[in-house]
Design a protein around this motif. Structure first.
Motif, PDB file in Angstrom:
ATOM      1  N   VAL A 177       0.838  -1.200   0.000  1.00 53.29           N
ATOM      2  CA  VAL A 177       0.000   0.000   0.000  1.00 53.29           C
ATOM      3  C   VAL A 177       0.873   1.251   0.000  1.00 53.29           C
ATOM      4  N   ALA A 178       1.920   1.244   0.827  1.00 50.31           N
ATOM      5  CA  ALA A 178       2.842   2.373   0.835  1.00 50.31           C
ATOM      6  C   ALA A 178       3.503   2.538  -0.530  1.00 50.31           C
ATOM      7  N   LYS A 179       3.834   1.416  -1.143  1.00 51.69           N
ATOM      8  CA  LYS A 179       4.494   1.449  -2.453  1.00 51.69           C
ATOM      9  C   LYS A 179       3.562   2.031  -3.511  1.00 51.69           C
ATOM     10  N   GLN A 180       2.261   1.783  -3.394  1.00 50.68           N
ATOM     11  CA  GLN A 180       1.312   2.397  -4.331  1.00 50.68           C
ATOM     12  C   GLN A 180       1.418   3.911  -4.297  1.00 50.68           C
ATOM     13  N   ILE A 228       2.556  15.817 -12.409  1.00 45.54           N
ATOM     14  CA  ILE A 228       1.161  15.503 -12.721  1.00 45.54           C
ATOM     15  C   ILE A 228       0.329  15.437 -11.443  1.00 45.54           C
ATOM     16  N   PHE A 229       0.869  14.774 -10.425  1.00 40.48           N
ATOM     17  CA  PHE A 229       0.159  14.646  -9.155  1.00 40.48           C
ATOM     18  C   PHE A 229      -0.154  16.020  -8.570  1.00 40.48           C
ATOM     19  N   LEU A 271      -3.443   7.698 -14.907  1.00 46.15           N
ATOM     20  CA  LEU A 271      -4.810   7.227 -14.691  1.00 46.15           C
ATOM     21  C   LEU A 271      -5.043   6.899 -13.215  1.00 46.15           C
ATOM     22  N   LYS A 272      -4.053   6.282 -12.561  1.00 49.23           N
ATOM     23  CA  LYS A 272      -4.217   5.924 -11.155  1.00 49.23           C
ATOM     24  C   LYS A 272      -4.370   7.170 -10.278  1.00 49.23           C
ATOM     25  N   GLN A 313      -7.859   8.512 -10.622  1.00 41.39           N
ATOM     26  CA  GLN A 313      -8.836   7.555 -10.095  1.00 41.39           C
ATOM     27  C   GLN A 313      -8.821   7.516  -8.569  1.00 41.39           C
ATOM     28  N   LYS A 314      -7.625   7.583  -7.973  1.00 40.67           N
ATOM     29  CA  LYS A 314      -7.479   7.322  -6.541  1.00 40.67           C
ATOM     30  C   LYS A 314      -7.419   8.570  -5.667  1.00 40.67           C
ATOM     31  N   PHE A 315      -7.071   9.720  -6.242  1.00 44.60           N
ATOM     32  CA  PHE A 315      -6.891  10.924  -5.431  1.00 44.60           C
ATOM     33  C   PHE A 315      -7.945  11.962  -5.800  1.00 44.60           C
TER      34      PHE A 315
END
Length: 607
Positions: free
Chosen positions: A141-144, A295-296, A322-323, A326-328
């Motif tokens: 999870v941290a690595k994600q 990008i983030f 895309l992640k 989708q996730k933030f």
């Protein structure tokens, strides 16, 4: 060229290399499946996907000093980034009881111990590290978070800060405030340790752990630390860092041309602007430690400015872009073909009243090099009040001018802007003529932007990028020459390249007068076995990344989408596609290398 051995850095013998050698098709599969014959030989990997050994060593010492048995640490440059990671983990580990979770997840902030005698250089540099500490089983999870956001520390920052940590110069912030005696020393080389018998004082177990030994550092450690400062001081005059940063930003804005370096005042004062906007200046260019971090933070700034709306991912995307959307945040609507029909569908949604935050698009896309209709996208954005974020990493601002259609342009400087494959970097460019410019600029300045680009990385990036424009021209020429060979070969089913794609008119609409079509191309063979033979017989560097000064091949879809090959195939992305980032080699030499690999593909017996 000789094949680089499996697992070695690309370039070889480069401590902070950006790529790693995966010289055979099966090695790429072995890497994706975590097979030991591959992973055990990897001395490095692509940053964000592989935790560099310098970072890992530092993280282990942080976990040993501040964690419990069975815990790990993930390192970030700032306290705010660490807490974003902590929040991300808590949301995804919410199945545990809150009490249990709070006891297992924590953050430690490290900074210079100002109570000690430190050099003026270190005071100016003022390095910080924040570590998120968590159970070993929570590492995925941290690595994600690490992978998606690019918030993690660079390997050069970790290497330098680790030495400070070992020598007691980098300590927990709460410790240097309270000056509590340390409970234990860090785990590290014994010659740096100071035992209780030598005058150390232990706290009881309920007190916070510290990392700093006393100021009585053994002579060997002092000698090592002096060498560190001397080496860093020679390479890192902080006044030069400021100039280097300015030179990079001006180079990106288009007002620094040719091979000028950061001390070329005449060219630094030049007013020409290849992006065609006289109002654009270097303050509109923000630098980040990697492209994904740009990008983030662009996404964060948009959410802070325009509100919590879904975004649009338009065209087949780079996986982590895309992640992020989708996730933030509230999520996204995904259009994977970048087609006019998908724009028709988007227009229907907009006319029905659906509101969006922003449309994220790559120009061209990766790996199919599709070029979306930016002019129509801009028209829709203006009519329905959403922002446009264009990733121009592959097109590069030496070839195309996409800023005219974007509110924010993002780019991975790690790629062709650097070319050296030995330093990471990213940038955002704000369009000063865009409708959202002023609120976005304010959001970046007051809420979002943190100066986390490590000074040593900045110096490498500035040096590497001085001849950026000339390198791009040569690579353009080489890529077109290779395409001509591929397009007439019987084993090749498709060649994806902006010059030959059906979406070429969209590329031409933004191509600069002296711009070319870039150095990235993708090949699909008639049969999968031909792709494998071609790849295995290519006498070039083979591994992840693109935009290197040398030709670099990759079975890109296997590496980026191994767990979702069927999903990628829905959007026309062949699982056996070979992506080639063309380099600066002599054109004839490069043609011969491709002809040899194509001959191996032609020799495959197809039943």
């Amino acid at each position: 060229m000789p094949v680089i051995p499996l697992g070695e850095s690309i370039p070889q013998d480069t401590a902070h290399a950006v790529s790693v050698s995966l010289p055979t098709w099966q090695a790429n599969i072995g890497y994706e499946e975590g097979q030991d014959w591959v992973t055990s030989r990897m001395v490095t990997g692509y940053p964000r996907f592989f935790v560099h050994k310098s970072i890992d060593a530092f993280a282990r010492d942080v976990a040993a000093a501040f964690g419990r048995p069975g815990q790990r640490a993930m390192l970030f440059a700032t306290a705010s980034a660490a807490r974003r990671c902590l929040d991300f983990m808590r949301q995804r580990l919410s199945g545990q009881s809150s009490g249990q979770l709070s006891g297992q997840l924590s953050v430690v902030d490290l900074a210079l111990d100002t109570s000690k005698d430190i050099s003026p250089l270190l005071k100016q540099l003022s390095p910080t590290i924040s570590g998120v500490i968590f159970p070993q089983e929570s590492f995925p999870v941290a690595k994600q978070y690490w992978q998606h956001t690019g918030d993690g520390v660079s390997s050069r920052r970790a290497e330098f800060s680790h030495e400070l940590f070992k020598h007691g110069q980098l300590v927990a912030v709460k410790e240097q405030q309270s000056h509590t005696p340390p409970e234990k020393l860090i785990r590290g080389p014994k010659r740096y340790s100071r035992t209780a018998a030598a005058g150390g004082t232990h706290t009881n177990s309920s007190e916070a752990k510290a990392v700093a030994p006393s100021s009585e550092i053994p002579e060997e450690a002092n000698e090592s630390f002096r060498f560190l400062e001397e080496r860093f001081g020679r390479n890192l005059d902080l006044t030069q860092v400021a100039k280097a940063k300015s030179a990079i930003r001006r180079r990106i804005a288009g007002s620094l041309s040719g091979e000028a370096d950061m001390n070329d005042e005449a060219k630094l004062d030049a007013k020409s602007n290849s992006r065609g906007m006289e109002s654009l200046d270097e303050t509109d260019v923000l630098l980040y430690p990697c492209g994904m971090n740009a990008i983030f933070n662009a996404h964060r700034a948009l959410l802070a400015t325009l509100g919590a709306y879904k975004s649009i991912s338009f065209g087949f995307p780079y996986v982590d872009t895309l992640k992020i959307i989708q996730k933030f945040g509230p999520g996204c609507v995904f259009y994977g073909h970048a087609s006019s029909e998908e724009l028709d569908d988007l227009e229907r949604l907009l006319k029905d009243g659906q509101r969006f935050l922003a449309l994220f698009v790559e120009f061209p896309g990766n790996p199919l090099l599709t070029c979306p209709d930016l002019k129509r996208i801009r028209k829709l954005a203006d009519e329905f009040n959403f922002a446009v974020v264009v990733d121009e990493t592959i097109g590069t601002f030496a070839n195309v001018n996409v800023l005219q259609y974007a509110d924010i342009v993002v780019s991975s400087l790690t790629k062709i802007f650097s070319g050296g494959s030995n330093v990471m970097g990213g940038c955002t460019v704000l369009n000063p003529e865009g409708r959202h410019y002023h609120p976005l600029k304010k959001a970046f300045e007051e809420q979002i932007y943190e100066n986390t680009y490590w000074p040593e990385d900045i110096l490498f990036m500035e040096r590497n990028s001085r001849d950026f424009a000339n390198r791009v021209k040569r690579i353009n020429t080489n890529a077109e020459a290779i395409c001509e060979i591929l397009r007439v070969n019987s084993t090749v089913k498709d060649v994806y390249y902006p010059k030959y794609n059906p979406s070429k008119p969209n590329y031409e609409a933004v191509r600069l007068p002296d711009g070319g079509y870039g150095g990235l191309l993708s090949i699909v063979f008639t049969h999968p076995q031909q792709a494998q033979e071609f790849y295995d017989h290519m006498d070039t560097a083979k591994g992840p990344s693109l935009g290197t000064n040398f030709t670099l091949c990759s079975p890109y879809v296997l590496l980026a989408h191994y767990q979702e090959l069927d999903w990628a195939a829905q959007y026309g992305v062949d699982p056996d596609l070979v992506r080639v980032s063309v380099g600066l080699e002599e054109t004839e030499e490069l043609q011969q290398l491709f002809q040899k690999a194509l001959a191996a593909a032609e020799a495959v017996s197809i039943a």
